[in-house]
Design an enzyme around this catalytic site. Structure first.
Site, PDB file in Angstrom:
ATOM      1  N   ASP A   1       3.602   1.608   7.913  1.00 12.77           N
ATOM      2  CA  ASP A   1       2.337   0.902   7.708  1.00 12.77           C
ATOM      3  C   ASP A   1       2.431  -0.202   6.665  1.00 12.77           C
ATOM      4  OD1 ASP A   1      -0.230   0.088   7.915  1.00 12.77           O
ATOM      5  OD2 ASP A   1      -1.140   1.885   7.053  1.00 12.77           O
TER       6      ASP A   1
ATOM      7  N   ASN B   1       2.027   6.892   3.166  1.00 11.87           N
ATOM      8  CA  ASN B   1       2.842   5.872   3.830  1.00 11.87           C
ATOM      9  C   ASN B   1       4.335   6.035   3.547  1.00 11.87           C
ATOM     10  OD1 ASN B   1       0.754   4.591   5.166  1.00 11.87           O
ATOM     11  ND2 ASN B   1       0.316   3.209   3.459  1.00 11.87           N
TER      12      ASN B   1
ATOM     13  N   ASP C   1       0.847  -1.191   0.000  1.00 10.69           N
ATOM     14  CA  ASP C   1       0.000   0.000   0.000  1.00 10.69           C
ATOM     15  C   ASP C   1       0.881   1.239   0.000  1.00 10.69           C
ATOM     16  OD1 ASP C   1      -2.497   1.225  -0.045  1.00 10.69           O
ATOM     17  OD2 ASP C   1      -2.659   1.330   2.133  1.00 10.69           O
TER      18      ASP C   1
END
Length: 350
Positions: free
Chosen positions: A240, A228, A223
């Site tokens: 994350d 992030n 992701d």
């Protein structure tokens, strides 16, 4: 991105997670809060910034029940730790120790122990790392980010995840479509148009994967969007890994692209200049970018629908589920279908 294998265990999974419960949980692993805590922006899990008595600051993450198994969470932790040991700038979880004098009893898992289970929740704790969003207009910053993603994938190529998921059209696309149809969240008058374009998109996405052929899969961040990646004067660091999975390298690159086709080409050129100093890149994966973007759009709708019974979601996404939302999604997916059917829509300038 959030991927479910089963619904949340409770309609209000975090209702008992009061500030006192957060501080008691940290106290149980010997991290004494000074009373100051701030809830951070996270819908899938619950994440806090907590100030400790010793002057340090930590970030505990309380996992949504029913989403990941202990084995899947511990694989994420082990990957983050492996990356940190290889001096890749990823925020890894702290090793935890039970405090026998604390009022809350917990169990620890992992080698070293990084996952704690209290009577109501599972949580992990990481150090706080500050930073700002990188600039997509800076080719230097994109090249730097690409170099570090290459380092992540070099470590990720050593072995696959055994318990976490593997990216596919079925995982992100078909299962999301089927769940939405069964949920009744798509209004009857909007369903035929939406479903028709979704089915066409899934077919085009599958064709894109078939054209790419057999690709190397590595352990991915999963992701890797701008929120992030935190930028400092020392360069990027990544946070994350909650959606870490097996998949092709392009999954960790395409979400960093923004703007028109010309911008895409300059940005992917910069990312790959950095990436290929650390890891070979298979150019066939460029043909998956619009397919992956399409799958993410379909999956995002299913994610919102799956979480709609969580009170935080209607408050944060009041527009979801309205007729205008599905009309807009249908139009966006038509545009994605055209992008997937346009040869060479995204390619490097080299």
């Amino acid at each position: 991105m959030s991927i479910d294998r089963e619904p949340s265990a409770s309609l209000t999974p975090f209702s008992g997670l009061t500030p006192d419960a957060v501080l008691d949980s940290l106290d149980a692993v010997g991290l004494r809060g000074d009373g100051r805590l701030l809830q951070l922006n996270s819908y899938e899990n619950r994440v806090f910034q907590v100030f400790l008595e010793d002057g340090s600051v930590v970030v505990p993450k309380f996992y949504r029940p029913g989403r990941w198994s202990d084995e899947q969470i511990l694989e994420e932790h082990a990957f983050a730790t492996e990356l940190a040991q290889a001096e890749v700038p990823v925020v890894a979880p702290l090793a935890l120790v039970c405090d026998s004098d604390a009022r809350m009893a917990i169990e620890l898992s992992g080698h070293p122990p990084t996952l704690a289970r209290s009577p109501a929740h599972r949580f992990a704790v990481s150090p706080r790392r500050a930073g700002r969003a990188p600039s997509l207009e800076s080719m230097e910053q994109l090249e730097w980010i690409g170099r570090f993603i290459g380092r992540i994938h070099a470590v990720g190529s050593r072995q696959p995840f055994l318990h976490r998921l593997t990216l596919s059209v079925d995982l992100l696309g078909r299962s999301s479509r089927d769940w939405l149809l069964q949920s009744g969240m798509v209004p009857p008058d909007a369903e035929p148009g939406w479903l028709g374009v979704v089915d066409d998109c899934l077919l085009a996405a599958a064709e894109a994967f078939d054209r790419a052929g057999t690709l190397q899969h590595v352990r991915l961040h999963g992701d890797c969007h701008l929120n992030n990646v935190l930028w400092t004067d020392a360069g990027p660091h990544f946070v994350d890994l909650d959606d870490a999975m097996n998949g092709p390298a392009i999954q960790d690159l395409w979400m960093l692209l923004s703007g028109d086709k010309a911008s895409y080409r300059h940005q992917i050129d910069a990312l790959l200049r950095g990436y290929e100093t650390m890891m070979n890149f298979d150019d066939r994966e460029l043909g998956l970018i619009e397919a992956l973007r399409t799958l993410r759009l379909i999956h995002h709708s299913a994610w919102l629908a799956r979480r709609w019974d969580d009170p935080a979601f209607p408050a944060a996404f009041p527009w979801f589920g309205q007729a205008a939302y599905w009309q807009q999604q249908t139009q966006v997916l038509r545009e994605q279908l055209n992008a997937m059917r346009t040869p060479g829509y995204i390619q490097t300038s080299s």
